[in-house]
Design an enzyme around this catalytic site. Structure first.
Site, short mmCIF file in Angstrom:
data_model
loop_
_atom_site.label_atom_id
_atom_site.label_comp_id
_atom_site.label_asym_id
_atom_site.label_seq_id
_atom_site.Cartn_x
_atom_site.Cartn_y
_atom_site.Cartn_z
N GLU A 277 130.83 7.64 -0.45
CA GLU A 277 131.36 5.96 0.02
C GLU A 277 132.86 6.47 1.32
O GLU A 277 133.72 5.69 1.19
CB GLU A 277 132.49 6.29 -0.98
CG GLU A 277 131.12 5.59 -1.94
CD GLU A 277 131.94 4.85 -3.69
OE1 GLU A 277 133.09 5.19 -3.55
OE2 GLU A 277 130.25 4.60 -4.49
N GLY B 22 139.49 -3.51 -15.30
CA GLY B 22 137.80 -3.65 -14.86
C GLY B 22 137.38 -4.01 -13.62
O GLY B 22 138.16 -4.66 -13.40
N THR C 245 148.50 -3.30 -16.61
CA THR C 245 149.17 -2.02 -17.79
C THR C 245 149.26 -0.64 -16.05
O THR C 245 148.49 -0.57 -15.51
CB THR C 245 148.07 -1.72 -18.68
OG1 THR C 245 147.12 -2.67 -19.33
CG2 THR C 245 148.36 0.06 -18.97
C1 LIG Z 1 138.62 -0.19 -22.25
C2 LIG Z 1 139.86 -0.88 -21.50
C3 LIG Z 1 140.01 -1.74 -21.46
C4 LIG Z 1 141.24 -2.06 -20.20
N1 LIG Z 1 141.49 -3.24 -19.33
C5 LIG Z 1 142.41 -3.28 -18.87
C6 LIG Z 1 142.15 -4.93 -17.77
O1 LIG Z 1 141.78 -5.33 -16.75
N2 LIG Z 1 143.85 -4.65 -16.92
C7 LIG Z 1 144.76 -4.16 -18.34
O2 LIG Z 1 145.66 -4.21 -16.88
N3 LIG Z 1 144.91 -3.56 -18.87
C8 LIG Z 1 143.59 -2.97 -19.86
N4 LIG Z 1 143.67 -2.07 -20.40
C9 LIG Z 1 144.82 -1.69 -20.82
C10 LIG Z 1 145.34 -1.69 -22.33
O3 LIG Z 1 145.69 -3.24 -21.82
C11 LIG Z 1 146.26 -1.32 -22.82
O4 LIG Z 1 145.79 -0.08 -23.52
C12 LIG Z 1 146.90 -1.47 -23.88
O5 LIG Z 1 147.91 -2.58 -23.42
C13 LIG Z 1 147.92 -0.51 -24.82
O6 LIG Z 1 148.38 0.10 -23.88
P1 LIG Z 1 149.37 1.92 -23.83
O7 LIG Z 1 147.57 2.65 -23.86
O8 LIG Z 1 149.68 2.65 -22.94
O9 LIG Z 1 149.43 2.51 -25.68
P2 LIG Z 1 150.90 2.29 -25.65
O10 LIG Z 1 151.84 0.52 -25.26
O11 LIG Z 1 150.83 2.92 -24.76
O12 LIG Z 1 150.63 2.59 -27.37
C14 LIG Z 1 150.31 3.59 -28.01
C15 LIG Z 1 150.77 4.18 -29.26
O13 LIG Z 1 151.74 3.63 -29.70
C16 LIG Z 1 152.20 2.88 -30.38
N5 LIG Z 1 153.63 1.82 -30.23
C17 LIG Z 1 153.35 0.87 -28.31
N6 LIG Z 1 154.63 0.57 -28.65
C18 LIG Z 1 154.71 0.29 -30.11
C19 LIG Z 1 155.74 -0.30 -30.92
N7 LIG Z 1 156.77 -1.48 -30.29
N8 LIG Z 1 156.06 0.14 -32.54
C20 LIG Z 1 155.11 0.48 -32.47
N9 LIG Z 1 154.07 1.24 -32.14
C21 LIG Z 1 153.77 1.19 -30.89
C22 LIG Z 1 150.41 1.85 -30.45
O14 LIG Z 1 149.91 1.70 -31.37
C23 LIG Z 1 149.61 3.26 -29.45
O15 LIG Z 1 149.13 3.77 -31.71
C24 LIG Z 1 142.40 -1.82 -21.24
C25 LIG Z 1 142.46 -0.94 -22.35
C26 LIG Z 1 141.07 -0.15 -22.39
C27 LIG Z 1 141.15 0.81 -23.77
#
Ligand SMILES: Cc1cc2nc3c(=O)[nH]c(=O)nc-3n(C[C@H](O)[C@H](O)[C@H](O)COP(=O)(O)OP(=O)(O)OC[C@H]3O[C@@H](n4cnc5c(N)ncnc54)[C@H](O)[C@@H]3O)c2cc1C
Length: 342
Positions: free
Chosen positions: A267, A179, A140
């Site tokens: 650090e 993470g 991400t």
């Molecule tokens: C606790 C936690 C740990 C994580 N750990 C990792 C990790 O270790 N490594 C890593 O790489 N990532 C990690 N992530 C990231 C996670 O993979 C992303 O948060 C996830 O892919 C969603 O992307 P975003 O947060 O950018 O939300 P977005 O994709 O921007 O989504 C935001 C909103 O838009 C909506 N939306 C997005 N696209 C569409 C679509 N095509 N159609 C309809 N609605 C849509 C969604 O439903 C949502 O409501 C972590 C996230 C969390 C919360």
């Protein structure tokens, strides 16, 4: 002790709960084995449940890392190697809370198993299994989560050095969320758009060392100073953008500021780290200028002759201003009449 109401409700079930448990576990033998593994944790004084509510964040992290290290030693001692059995053991040690090795066990190792070539597995899998390498998963970005095709980080292949140069050039391409990245991991699987011979070949996974294996020092050392200064400047900008409210505690910004600013000192004090980095870079630059090749993270300097290296600001704010620079021409215009008067 199970809650009495819960016990009564369970006893009143119209089906045999034991049979359902066997179905969920995949058979009576699996249930027996799961309970055996759970008992190993429950009866172990090292894993007794402590109250985390009054511990600071650092203390919680220390507790979790201590438990994870013990867990790995005990898994080896008991000869537990089956992934599902490791999961049962782990779930009971950490009681459903996230733990420092989550990403390593849940993403890094499985990605190596399913996507690495046999040669890559030879090099990385056993060290990762033995926890010499501890990995995380960096997919991400600040600006791209679900929309994976939009990931901006690039990995450009350089045929001359046979290396991939990874670059996250914009704010939206900053890797966000991995993470264990901040403290625990020494390697990351980084998802990036592969560029070779000028063409984009789509998303590929790259294993990137992020900390030195022996010392656990971050690589490269100056990055911490750069990022913490940049974040600091960002917090200050937010505060200023809110005017007087930014100064008020109600905005939450003063608390963020006070919590974050010490990271420029602990650090590795930022100025000292930048000086060390500068000394190392200048030494490497001198080596390259005198015809020697350098390796590792400064190998990009070998490219000096082709002048692909561009100067970049590393401090969040320019600390000195050259008043003779053309950009300050207007300043000089105002200065001259003043000098004449003096
Ligand atoms: C606790 C936690 C740990 C994580 N750990 C990792 C990790 O270790 N490594 C890593 O790489 N990532 C990690 N992530 C990231 C996670 O993979 C992303 O948060 C996830 O892919 C969603 O992307 P975003 O947060 O950018 O939300 P977005 O994709 O921007 O989504 C935001 C909103 O838009 C909506 N939306 C997005 N696209 C569409 C679509 N095509 N159609 C309809 N609605 C849509 C969604 O439903 C949502 O409501 C972590 C996230 C969390 C919360």
């Amino acid at each position: 002790m199970m809650n009495a109401d819960l016990r009564r409700e369970r006893a009143a079930a119209t089906f045999q709960t034991e049979l359902l448990t066997h179905i969920l576990d995949g058979g009576a033998e699996r249930t027996r084995r799961r309970k055996e593994i759970e008992a190993l944790v429950l009866n172990d004084p090292d894993f007794q449940h402590e109250d985390l509510n009054f511990l600071s964040r650092s203390q919680r992290y220390e507790q979790a890392i201590r438990k994870s290290a013990l867990m790995v030693m005990k898994l080896r001692e008991y000869g537990i190697a089956d992934p599902e059995e490791i999961y049962w053991f782990k779930s009971f040690v950490h009681r459903g809370r996230p733990e420092p090795l989550d990403l390593h066990l849940g993403m890094f190792l499985p990605t190596l198993l399913t996507q690495a070539t046999p040669e890559q597995q030879d090099r990385f899998f056993m060290p990762a299994w033995n926890l010499e390498i501890i990995g995380t998963y960096a997919q991400t970005e600040m600006g791209h989560g679900t929309h994976l095709r939009g990931l901006e980080t690039t990995a450009t292949y350089d045929p001359a050095t046979q290396e991939f140069i990874l670059n996250s050039p914009t704010v939206t391409s900053i890797k966000w969320w991995p993470g264990g990245l901040g403290k625990t991991s020494n390697h990351a699987i980084v998802l990036a758009q592969l560029y070779t011979q000028g063409q984009c070949k789509g998303l590929h996974a790259f294993i990137v060392p992020i900390r030195q294996l022996g010392t656990h020092e971050p690589l490269p050392a100056g990055l911490k100073a750069f990022t913490s200064w940049t974040a600091n400047a960002g917090i200050e900008e937010c505060r200023m953008a809110c005017g007087g409210h930014g100064y008020s505690r109600c905005s939450g910004i003063p608390d963020i500021y006070v919590t974050f600013t010490p990271s420029c000192t602990y650090e590795g004090e930022n100025t000292v780290m930048m000086l060390q980095t500068a000394r190392f870079l200048v030494k490497s630059y001198t080596q390259v200028s005198s015809g020697q090749r350098v390796t590792g993270m400064v190998s990009y300097l070998n490219d000096l002759s082709r002048q692909r290296i561009q100067p970049q600001h590393v401090a969040a704010r320019t600390v000195t201003v050259r008043i003779n620079d053309p950009v300050h021409e207007s300043f000089r215009k105002h200065l001259k009449p003043m000098q004449a008067k003096l």
